[in-house]
Motif scaffolding. Structure first.
Motif, PDB file in Angstrom:
ATOM      1  N   TRP A 130      38.644  37.283  36.862  1.00  5.20           N
ATOM      2  CA  TRP A 130      38.697  38.566  37.552  1.00  5.20           C
ATOM      3  C   TRP A 130      38.127  39.669  36.663  1.00  5.20           C
ATOM      4  N   THR A 131      38.509  39.695  35.396  1.00  3.90           N
ATOM      5  CA  THR A 131      37.983  40.696  34.466  1.00  3.90           C
ATOM      6  C   THR A 131      36.476  40.545  34.309  1.00  3.90           C
ATOM      7  N   PHE A 171      34.899  42.100  37.311  1.00  2.00           N
ATOM      8  CA  PHE A 171      35.034  43.552  37.242  1.00  2.00           C
ATOM      9  C   PHE A 171      34.045  44.164  36.253  1.00  2.00           C
ATOM     10  N   ASP A 205      29.118  37.903  39.582  1.00  2.00           N
ATOM     11  CA  ASP A 205      29.417  38.521  40.871  1.00  2.00           C
ATOM     12  C   ASP A 205      29.992  37.504  41.854  1.00  2.00           C
ATOM     13  N   HIS A 208      38.955  50.189  41.862  1.00  3.23           N
ATOM     14  CA  HIS A 208      37.838  49.266  42.117  1.00  3.23           C
ATOM     15  C   HIS A 208      38.033  47.938  41.387  1.00  3.23           C
ATOM     16  N   ALA A 209      38.878  47.891  40.361  1.00  2.37           N
ATOM     17  CA  ALA A 209      39.237  46.601  39.752  1.00  2.37           C
ATOM     18  C   ALA A 209      40.137  45.821  40.711  1.00  2.37           C
ATOM     19  N   ARG A 217      38.239  44.245  43.483  1.00  2.26           N
ATOM     20  CA  ARG A 217      37.388  43.103  43.105  1.00  2.26           C
ATOM     21  C   ARG A 217      38.079  41.770  43.358  1.00  2.26           C
TER      22      ARG A 217
END
Length: 180
Positions: A117-118, A121, A126, A157-158, A161
């Protein structure tokens, strides 16, 4: 062929979660996708590969050498890649996958989820990431993350994601854009 990496528990868990993992593997195979897993044959990790194989799917397992020595490797994988370290394992899982599904799990599952996930972000990749919040399993964590956002520690926005879904169909649709 697109590949979906599944993060999930390797330890002993309730049959409900084993069934979910098996159904996840089967759904990936039935969609004509390759399953990428942590290469284990125990717990949910074992169930997900068994489900994929039972449905005729192709499986790639990636396991570090020290777990291979512990005899928990899924030696029935179509491809079993043995790495020197856990970091190398995760790197290969990330590289081989076109999308990710996280099922219920413990600290190892969470570590894999948070790293992937990080990376998304920060723009390292993508690839789509689905968090399957089966029967509210991740509700406490999601509440904590929303609280962190209100305190300014996590950007909205994190949070955006990561796609949180309540069911397997939704997770598969997120993880692979060809399934709609």
């Amino acid at each position: 062929m697109s590949a979906i990496c599944v993060y999930c528990a390797s330890g002993p868990v309730d049959q409900t979660y084993l069934d979910l993992a098996e159904q996840t593997g089967a759904a990936i195979a039935e969609a004509g996708l390759t399953l990428v897993s942590g290469g284990g044959n125990v717990g949910m990790m074992g169930a997900v590969v068994q489900g994929a194989r039972a449905a005729g799917g192709y499986t790639i397992g990636i396991i570090p050498e020290h777990l291979m020595a512990a005899e928990v490797a899924d030696t029935d994988s179509d491809e079993l890649i043995v790495t020197g370290t856990m970091r190398e394992r995760k790197r290969l899982m990330d590289e081989l996958a076109d999308g990710f599904i996280t099922l219920p799990g413990g600290i190892g599952t969470l570590e894999e989820l948070f790293e992937t996930w990080t990376g998304g972000f920060l723009g390292v990749h993508d690839k789509p990431i689905a968090l399957l919040n089966h029967e509210g399993f991740y509700d406490p964590m999601l509440a904590w993350l929303r609280d962190l956002a209100t305190r300014g520690f996590v950007a909205q926005h994190a949070l955006d994601r990561l796609t949180v879904v309540p069911d397997l169909a939704g997770a598969l649709a997120v993880a692979d854009s060809t399934v709609r």
